[in-house]
Scaffold this active site. Structure first.
Site, PDB file in Angstrom:
ATOM      1  N   GLY A 291       0.840  -1.190   0.000  1.00 45.59           N
ATOM      2  CA  GLY A 291       0.000   0.000   0.000  1.00 45.59           C
ATOM      3  C   GLY A 291       0.873   1.236   0.000  1.00 45.59           C
ATOM      4  O   GLY A 291       0.526   2.272   0.560  1.00 45.59           O
TER       5      GLY A 291
ATOM      6  N   ASN B  52     -11.630  -3.272   3.328  1.00 48.29           N
ATOM      7  CA  ASN B  52     -10.275  -3.485   3.830  1.00 48.29           C
ATOM      8  C   ASN B  52     -10.028  -4.912   4.303  1.00 48.29           C
ATOM      9  O   ASN B  52      -8.904  -5.409   4.228  1.00 48.29           O
ATOM     10  CB  ASN B  52      -9.976  -2.497   4.958  1.00 48.29           C
TER      11      ASN B  52
ATOM     12  N   GLY C 153      -0.237   4.970  -1.317  1.00 51.00           N
ATOM     13  CA  GLY C 153      -1.379   5.635  -0.706  1.00 51.00           C
ATOM     14  C   GLY C 153      -0.986   6.809   0.171  1.00 51.00           C
ATOM     15  O   GLY C 153       0.188   7.174   0.291  1.00 51.00           O
TER      16      GLY C 153
ATOM     17  N   ILE D  98      -0.955   7.136   3.427  1.00 51.68           N
ATOM     18  CA  ILE D  98      -0.020   6.745   4.492  1.00 51.68           C
ATOM     19  C   ILE D  98       1.251   6.168   3.884  1.00 51.68           C
ATOM     20  O   ILE D  98       2.361   6.457   4.318  1.00 51.68           O
ATOM     21  CB  ILE D  98      -0.660   5.710   5.440  1.00 51.68           C
TER      22      ILE D  98
ATOM     23  N   HIS E  81      -7.865   0.135  18.891  1.00 52.03           N
ATOM     24  CA  HIS E  81      -7.464   1.254  18.034  1.00 52.03           C
ATOM     25  C   HIS E  81      -8.679   1.901  17.388  1.00 52.03           C
ATOM     26  O   HIS E  81      -8.674   2.218  16.202  1.00 52.03           O
ATOM     27  CB  HIS E  81      -6.477   0.750  16.974  1.00 52.03           C
TER      28      HIS E  81
ATOM     29  N   ASP F 204      -1.997   6.347  18.600  1.00 50.21           N
ATOM     30  CA  ASP F 204      -2.749   6.663  19.821  1.00 50.21           C
ATOM     31  C   ASP F 204      -1.808   7.139  20.921  1.00 50.21           C
ATOM     32  O   ASP F 204      -2.122   8.061  21.676  1.00 50.21           O
ATOM     33  CB  ASP F 204      -3.538   5.440  20.290  1.00 50.21           C
TER      34      ASP F 204
ATOM     35  N   ASN G 257      -7.146  -0.278   8.654  1.00 51.36           N
ATOM     36  CA  ASN G 257      -8.287  -0.224   9.570  1.00 51.36           C
ATOM     37  C   ASN G 257      -9.469  -1.055   9.067  1.00 51.36           C
ATOM     38  O   ASN G 257      -9.591  -1.276   7.870  1.00 51.36           O
ATOM     39  CB  ASN G 257      -8.725   1.245   9.738  1.00 51.36           C
TER      40      ASN G 257
END
Length: 353
Positions: A48, A134, A51, A53, A217, A190, A159
């Site tokens: 990925g 996902n 993308g 991220i 999360h 987090d 996610n």
């Protein structure tokens, strides 16, 4: 002395790895192209990588001196991302892989696989809304891991992490390659948010603040243990409520601020790079590497739970206890467990159904 043709072929082989085994017979295959990397280190794949991220994460991993080979995989745009990053004068050799036909090549021989692949959150979208898309992506990518690098450490970002980590575990179990200590859900953002927001309230440098964040999360499953803050700090009930809610809703804060143009990509890439670096230092044998992560766990009665773990050559080497919780945190833990139970079941059912 190399001819100019050979030198050009060597450069091109970095940017355009063969799409099939037949292309290995070209003038200079990947095996002859600094296959072990420009510097000693580990082989890392990002799935990925093109993308929101993936791109900043790829840049940060290209900058990490512990990385010798960096494989970038996505279904679109990896040739451009690879070419761009390959111009950075750092030690890691970058190679791009495009489309599912090249997934196995991207994964073969990797030490660490980082998976940010998937669709991002949009305004009004919950993490559950992301699930069906996902979940399928994570299943396909993890099936590739079982074939090509079953002993790699896997950092899962896609996610909803509360469900995708159980999905990955079931895929690995099905293939007979499951090692629970090598599958880690990335919850570092987090912790980064907790450290930052607490530092703002206390007037401290966030780099000097450490707040354990446990549970999961998403939403109420994110439980910052403010009573265990470093440095030791006292908070009013109003501050505890404000900080807990802001940490839990940090992702929504960014989604709304971006007003439909994206989600928390830059801070997530930063956090993922921090966690990946911790995993690599653990693989190297460094001592005392402690991070929070969502993993198969016996810290609570739940099969998966985010808590502090010590990382080492085998991935998770030790599960640290939760420590003493105050009344507010105990109540929060019960809320987190209820939602986590449903999310874990949803992930397991996706593979078993």
């Amino acid at each position: 002395m190399q001819s100019s043709t050979e030198r050009i072929a060597r450069i091109a082989s970095h940017l355009h790895p063969p799409s099939s085994q037949m292309e290995e017979t070209s003038l200079l295959g990947r095996s002859g192209c600094r296959a072990k990397g420009g510097t000693p280190g580990f082989k890392v794949a990002i799935l990925g990588a093109a993308g929101g991220i993936g791109q900043p994460l790829a840049m940060l991993m290209k900058m990490n001196p512990l990385v010798s080979v960096l494989h970038l995989y996505d279904v679109v745009n990896t040739p451009g991302v690879t070419a761009d990053l390959s111009h950075m004068n750092t030690g890691a050799v970058v190679r791009g892989f495009l489309g599912q036909a090249q997934l196995d090549n991207a994964l073969t021989g990797m030490d660490l696989v980082i998976i940010p692949a998937g669709v991002p959150r949009k305004p009004g979208m919950t993490r559950d809304d992301l699930f069906n898309i996902n979940a399928g992506i994570v299943r396909t990518l993890c099936e590739g891991v079982t074939r090509c690098c079953p002993n790699a450490i896997v950092n899962l970002i896609s996610n909803p992490v509360n469900s995708t980590v159980p999905i990955a575990a079931e895929v690995f179990k099905k293939a007979g390659t499951y090692n629970p200590r090598r599958l880690l859900g990335v919850t570092t953002l987090d912790v980064a948010r907790a450290n930052t927001f607490v530092a703002e309230v206390l007037g401290l440098d966030p780099r000097n603040v450490n707040i354990p964040v446990v549970g999961g999360h998403a939403g109420v499953t994110i439980l910052p243990l403010l009573s265990q803050a470093t440095p030791p700090s006292s908070f009013t009930p109003e501050e505890v409520a404000y900080l807990t809610e802001r940490i839990q809703n940090g992702g929504t804060e960014v989604v709304e601020a971006k007003a439909g143009t994206g989600s928390a990509t830059l801070s997530m890439a930063y956090a993922a790079a921090q966690f990946a670096d911790a995993c690599l230092r653990g693989l190297r044998g460094d001592a005392g590497i402690v991070e929070c992560s969502y993993v198969a766990s016996q810290v609570t009665e739940l099969p998966f739970f985010a808590s502090r773990v010590r990382l080492g050559r085998g991935g998770v080497e030790e599960f640290l206890p939760l420590g003493p919780l105050n009344e507010f945190e105990r109540a929060g833990l019960e809320k987190a467990k209820k939602e986590l139970t449903e999310s874990i079941h949803k992930g397991v059912s996706f593979i078993k159904s």
